[in-house]
Write a protein that holds these residues in place. Structure first.
Motif, PDB file in Angstrom:
ATOM      1  N   LEU A 116      18.787  -5.968   0.459  1.00 14.43           N
ATOM      2  CA  LEU A 116      17.836  -4.173   0.571  1.00 14.43           C
ATOM      3  C   LEU A 116      16.420  -3.877   1.048  1.00 14.43           C
ATOM      4  CD1 LEU A 116      16.825  -1.757  -1.225  1.00 14.43           C
ATOM      5  CD2 LEU A 116      16.277  -3.139  -3.360  1.00 14.43           C
ATOM      6  N   SER A 117      16.026  -5.807   1.239  1.00 11.52           N
ATOM      7  CA  SER A 117      14.901  -6.037   1.611  1.00 11.52           C
ATOM      8  C   SER A 117      14.926  -5.809   2.452  1.00 11.52           C
ATOM      9  CB  SER A 117      14.698  -7.701   1.041  1.00 11.52           C
ATOM     10  OG  SER A 117      14.800  -8.099  -0.368  1.00 11.52           O
ATOM     11  N   LYS A 118      15.594  -5.855   3.444  1.00 10.65           N
ATOM     12  CA  LYS A 118      16.083  -6.051   4.837  1.00 10.65           C
ATOM     13  C   LYS A 118      15.892  -4.285   5.304  1.00 10.65           C
ATOM     14  CE  LYS A 118      18.887 -10.349   5.544  1.00 10.65           C
ATOM     15  NZ  LYS A 118      19.996 -10.802   6.503  1.00 10.65           N
ATOM     16  N   SER A 146      10.919   0.909   7.170  1.00 13.49           N
ATOM     17  CA  SER A 146       8.891   0.844   6.777  1.00 13.49           C
ATOM     18  C   SER A 146       8.336   2.123   8.270  1.00 13.49           C
ATOM     19  CB  SER A 146       8.596  -0.361   7.016  1.00 13.49           C
ATOM     20  OG  SER A 146       8.699  -1.025   5.486  1.00 13.49           O
ATOM     21  N   PRO A 147       7.854   3.289   8.111  1.00  8.10           N
ATOM     22  CA  PRO A 147       7.413   3.483   8.954  1.00  8.10           C
ATOM     23  C   PRO A 147       6.242   2.499  10.238  1.00  8.10           C
ATOM     24  CG  PRO A 147       5.881   3.562   7.431  1.00  8.10           C
ATOM     25  CD  PRO A 147       7.092   2.384   7.134  1.00  8.10           C
ATOM     26  N   HIS A 148       5.943   1.429  10.186  1.00  7.23           N
ATOM     27  CA  HIS A 148       5.261   0.702  11.007  1.00  7.23           C
ATOM     28  C   HIS A 148       5.107  -0.743  10.122  1.00  7.23           C
ATOM     29  CE1 HIS A 148       1.795  -0.035  13.579  1.00  7.23           C
ATOM     30  NE2 HIS A 148       1.664   0.913  14.152  1.00  7.23           N
ATOM     31  N   PRO A 149       4.458  -2.045  11.243  1.00  3.78           N
ATOM     32  CA  PRO A 149       4.067  -3.133  10.371  1.00  3.78           C
ATOM     33  C   PRO A 149       3.037  -3.120   9.629  1.00  3.78           C
ATOM     34  CG  PRO A 149       4.732  -2.921  12.936  1.00  3.78           C
ATOM     35  CD  PRO A 149       4.571  -2.090  12.875  1.00  3.78           C
ATOM     36  N   SER A 150       2.219  -2.596   9.984  1.00  5.68           N
ATOM     37  CA  SER A 150       0.997  -2.840   9.387  1.00  5.68           C
ATOM     38  C   SER A 150       1.095  -1.570   8.356  1.00  5.68           C
ATOM     39  CB  SER A 150      -0.300  -1.820  10.327  1.00  5.68           C
ATOM     40  OG  SER A 150       0.108   0.122  10.740  1.00  5.68           O
ATOM     41  N   GLU A 151       2.109  -0.802   7.983  1.00  2.00           N
ATOM     42  CA  GLU A 151       2.363  -0.271   7.065  1.00  2.00           C
ATOM     43  C   GLU A 151       3.979   0.002   6.381  1.00  2.00           C
ATOM     44  OE1 GLU A 151       1.950   4.431   7.199  1.00  2.00           O
ATOM     45  OE2 GLU A 151       0.471   4.101   8.510  1.00  2.00           O
ATOM     46  N   TRP A 152       3.988  -1.802   5.935  1.00  2.00           N
ATOM     47  CA  TRP A 152       4.882  -2.062   5.245  1.00  2.00           C
ATOM     48  C   TRP A 152       4.791  -1.552   3.728  1.00  2.00           C
ATOM     49  CZ3 TRP A 152       3.558  -5.122   1.593  1.00  2.00           C
ATOM     50  CH2 TRP A 152       2.032  -5.518   1.446  1.00  2.00           C
ATOM     51  N   MET A 153       6.939  -2.014   3.007  1.00  2.00           N
ATOM     52  CA  MET A 153       7.199  -2.342   2.111  1.00  2.00           C
ATOM     53  C   MET A 153       7.725  -2.889   1.424  1.00  2.00           C
ATOM     54  SD  MET A 153       7.723   2.510   2.081  1.00  2.00           S
ATOM     55  CE  MET A 153       9.394   1.822   2.232  1.00  2.00           C
ATOM     56  N   ARG A 154       7.524  -3.653   1.040  1.00  2.00           N
ATOM     57  CA  ARG A 154       8.526  -4.714   0.586  1.00  2.00           C
ATOM     58  C   ARG A 154       9.315  -5.261  -1.414  1.00  2.00           C
ATOM     59  NH1 ARG A 154       4.805  -8.221   2.941  1.00  2.00           N
ATOM     60  NH2 ARG A 154       3.324  -9.077   1.872  1.00  2.00           N
ATOM     61  N   PRO A 155      10.106  -5.360  -2.094  1.00  2.00           N
ATOM     62  CA  PRO A 155      10.018  -5.090  -2.794  1.00  2.00           C
ATOM     63  C   PRO A 155       9.012  -6.001  -3.684  1.00  2.00           C
ATOM     64  CG  PRO A 155      12.152  -5.143  -1.856  1.00  2.00           C
ATOM     65  CD  PRO A 155      11.131  -5.450  -0.618  1.00  2.00           C
ATOM     66  N   GLY A 156       8.914  -5.532  -4.787  1.00  2.00           N
ATOM     67  CA  GLY A 156       7.844  -6.608  -5.625  1.00  2.00           C
ATOM     68  C   GLY A 156       7.961  -6.741  -7.270  1.00  2.00           C
ATOM     69  N   LYS A 157       7.450  -7.537  -7.829  1.00  2.00           N
ATOM     70  CA  LYS A 157       7.887  -7.591  -9.054  1.00  2.00           C
ATOM     71  C   LYS A 157       8.325  -6.549 -10.557  1.00  2.00           C
ATOM     72  CE  LYS A 157       6.044 -12.802  -9.191  1.00  2.00           C
ATOM     73  NZ  LYS A 157       5.163 -12.876 -10.156  1.00  2.00           N
ATOM     74  N   PRO A 158       9.360  -6.681 -10.728  1.00  2.00           N
ATOM     75  CA  PRO A 158       9.614  -5.638 -11.408  1.00  2.00           C
ATOM     76  C   PRO A 158       8.319  -5.239 -13.003  1.00  2.00           C
ATOM     77  CG  PRO A 158      11.575  -6.330 -11.399  1.00  2.00           C
ATOM     78  CD  PRO A 158      10.521  -7.023 -10.966  1.00  2.00           C
ATOM     79  N   THR A 159       8.433  -3.916 -13.468  1.00  2.00           N
ATOM     80  CA  THR A 159       7.271  -3.728 -14.355  1.00  2.00           C
ATOM     81  C   THR A 159       7.674  -2.891 -15.702  1.00  2.00           C
ATOM     82  OG1 THR A 159       4.897  -3.274 -14.586  1.00  2.00           O
ATOM     83  CG2 THR A 159       5.920  -2.436 -12.855  1.00  2.00           C
ATOM     84  N   ARG A 160       7.480  -3.212 -16.608  1.00  2.00           N
ATOM     85  CA  ARG A 160       7.274  -1.814 -17.706  1.00  2.00           C
ATOM     86  C   ARG A 160       6.149  -0.677 -17.227  1.00  2.00           C
ATOM     87  NH1 ARG A 160       9.885  -2.955 -22.351  1.00  2.00           N
ATOM     88  NH2 ARG A 160      11.737  -4.635 -22.032  1.00  2.00           N
ATOM     89  N   GLU A 211       5.142  -3.245  -2.756  1.00  2.00           N
ATOM     90  CA  GLU A 211       4.305  -3.540  -2.106  1.00  2.00           C
ATOM     91  C   GLU A 211       4.212  -3.653  -1.697  1.00  2.00           C
ATOM     92  OE1 GLU A 211       4.415  -7.956  -2.041  1.00  2.00           O
ATOM     93  OE2 GLU A 211       4.684  -8.040  -4.122  1.00  2.00           O
ATOM     94  N   LEU A 212       3.411  -2.539  -1.445  1.00  2.00           N
ATOM     95  CA  LEU A 212       2.548  -2.203  -0.019  1.00  2.00           C
ATOM     96  C   LEU A 212       1.185  -2.820   0.499  1.00  2.00           C
ATOM     97  CD1 LEU A 212       2.728   1.831  -1.524  1.00  2.00           C
ATOM     98  CD2 LEU A 212       4.126   0.786   0.291  1.00  2.00           C
ATOM     99  N   PRO A 213       0.468  -2.256   1.237  1.00  4.43           N
ATOM    100  CA  PRO A 213      -0.264  -2.823   2.380  1.00  4.43           C
ATOM    101  C   PRO A 213      -2.016  -2.045   0.934  1.00  4.43           C
ATOM    102  CG  PRO A 213       0.134  -1.672   3.798  1.00  4.43           C
ATOM    103  CD  PRO A 213       1.355  -1.653   2.532  1.00  4.43           C
ATOM    104  N   TYR A 214      -1.725  -1.541   0.736  1.00  2.00           N
ATOM    105  CA  TYR A 214      -3.113  -1.276  -1.047  1.00  2.00           C
ATOM    106  C   TYR A 214      -2.412  -1.875  -2.218  1.00  2.00           C
ATOM    107  CZ  TYR A 214      -0.090   2.559  -1.633  1.00  2.00           C
ATOM    108  OH  TYR A 214       0.959   3.931  -1.548  1.00  2.00           O
ATOM    109  N   GLY A 215      -1.657  -1.453  -2.136  1.00  3.32           N
ATOM    110  CA  GLY A 215      -0.911  -2.667  -3.556  1.00  3.32           C
ATOM    111  C   GLY A 215       0.331  -2.591  -4.177  1.00  3.32           C
TER     112      GLY A 215
END
Length: 427
Positions: A186-188, A194-208, A221-225
């Motif tokens: 899934l991460s791969k 993802s649209p661009h190396p500078s606008e990457w997406m990757r899985p973060g930690k689950p949350t409530r 996780e995104l470049p801005y949070g």
């Protein structure tokens, strides 16, 4: 894979004939001419099921409505086409009684956010009795509405899919993670989409996210949070849903193949309706190239056939560096008078979005607003002293100039061509 599709008296035209390319097949054209219809037929030919309403035949003249197709599977290309003629008495398209070809995993990404999946290991129909042992029919296919993608799919009290939210967290919490584990896959896939190396997406930690929902919600996780997937934009949800369905389909197919003691398929067929739907231009520019190689993130040896429709000149421009005329094709739906036509057109690089908008694919005279197009055509006619058919509000040099000032940017490339000083307004 699907190799050929031939339709007679089905849909908007008397006849459609398509010979598909091995890798990428792009269909474009105006609304209402049959792009989604053709994808629906291709799904039926590949799976012997309908993803929605069946194709409706044309009536009259005593000529049968017919769908014929050639598939290629593990045993190669079928020698003869499979032919189905609509049975008006029973209002059905009869399926072939012969053992169907196994074309590979088939995933249909629909424009309304729904998905359909057909798996030769889990959906292939069998006789009710095998070697004297009763065996129930398997599901004909898996059809996901948008809410099923996120919350799961059940049928007759059987859980067919846990859904993105539960599976993502479950995969992420598995104690052993290797390259073939579903979470790493899934991460791969998310990284490739993802649209661009500078606008990457990757899985973060689950949350409530709510005191009223006890589930842990996946995050990206995104470049801005980091944001919960349930709070993502429509375009991002489409990408995340696609990534999840690709991984879920491949992982569950692999597990089913182990149980059946057979090797997994080496082919994935992706049907995608309006690939640009909900996507920002950054994503429109990357989605098709990503689709050509995203399956290799699941298995390096897998072959992918993509059959997609698009209205996006940016999507077409994005594929120019990768288009291979030996493996890819471009098809155009057009309206010729009162008749719909479908033709394969020769691939030609247009260079940029403007080039595509003014090509035979989109046929715009100007890649501008309609008002700017009219003003520029009037200006060009004026400079040629062709003033007989100018619009009523654009008869003089001053009127045209005022309209150009209103509509064009100061750096517009047309300005150097607008040279009228000293010209006579009539000749």
């Amino acid at each position: 894979m699907i190799r050929e599709l031939h339709l007679k008296r089905v849909g908007p035209a008397p006849e459609f004939n398509v010979e598909f390319a091995d890798r990428l097949n792009l269909f474009t054209g105006d609304n209402g001419l049959g792009k989604t219809f053709l994808l629906d037929i291709a799904w039926w030919a590949l799976t012997n099921t309908w993803a929605g309403d069946p194709a409706w035949p044309q009536r009259g003249n005593g000529v049968p409505s017919e769908i014929s197709y050639h598939l290629e599977g593990k045993t190669g290309l079928t020698k003869e086409p499979t032919i189905s003629r609509f049975d008006f008495a029973h209002q059905v398209w009869p399926r072939s009684k012969a053992r169907p070809v196994m074309p590979g995993l088939v995933i249909y990404v629909r424009v309304d956010g729904s998905f359909s999946v057909w798996d030769p290991a889990r959906n292939y129909w069998k006789a009710m009795q095998v070697k004297g042992v009763d065996q129930p029919d398997r599901p004909s296919a898996y059809h996901f509405k948008p809410e099923n993608i996120w919350n799961g799919l059940e049928e007759e009290r059987k859980v067919l899919c846990n859904g993105l939210i539960r599976d993502w967290v479950s995969w992420q919490n598995q104690p052993e993670q290797d390259d073939s584990s579903p979470f790493n896959l899934l991460s791969k896939v998310i990284e490739k989409l993802s649209p661009h190396p500078s606008e990457w997406m990757r899985p973060g930690k689950p949350t409530r996210v709510s005191i009223e929902d006890v589930r842990d919600i996946p995050t990206v996780e995104l470049p801005y949070g980091s944001i919960p997937v349930t709070q993502a934009s429509a375009g991002m949800k489409r990408i995340l849903g696609l990534a999840y369905l690709l991984v879920w389909t491949w992982y569950e197919h692999s597990q089913a193949s182990i149980l059946l003691n057979q090797p997994p398929t080496d082919t994935i067929i992706l049907l995608m309706d309006e690939v640009e739907s909900h996507l920002h231009p950054q994503w429109q520019r990357t989605i098709l190239p990503a689709m050509l190689n995203v399956a290799t993130g699941l298995n390096e040896k897998i072959k992918t056939q993509v059959i997609a429709s698009t209205h996006s000149p940016l999507a077409l421009a994005s594929i120019e560096p990768f288009f291979d005329e030996n493996k890819d094709k471009l098809f155009l739906f057009t309206l010729d008078g009162t008749s719909v036509k479908l033709d394969e057109i020769l691939w030609a690089k247009q260079g940029d979005v403007v080039g595509w908008l003014t090509s035979e694919v989109f046929e715009l005279k100007q890649a501008r607003s309609k008002e700017a197009e009219i003003a520029i055509e009037a200006a060009e006619a004026f400079m040629r002293f062709d003033t007989q058919n100018l619009p009523g509000n654009l008869k003089t040099k001053d009127q045209i100039h005022h309209e150009l000032l209103r509509l064009l940017a100061g750096h517009d490339p047309f300005w150097p061509r607008w040279i009228v000083e000293g010209m006579e307004e009539t000749k």
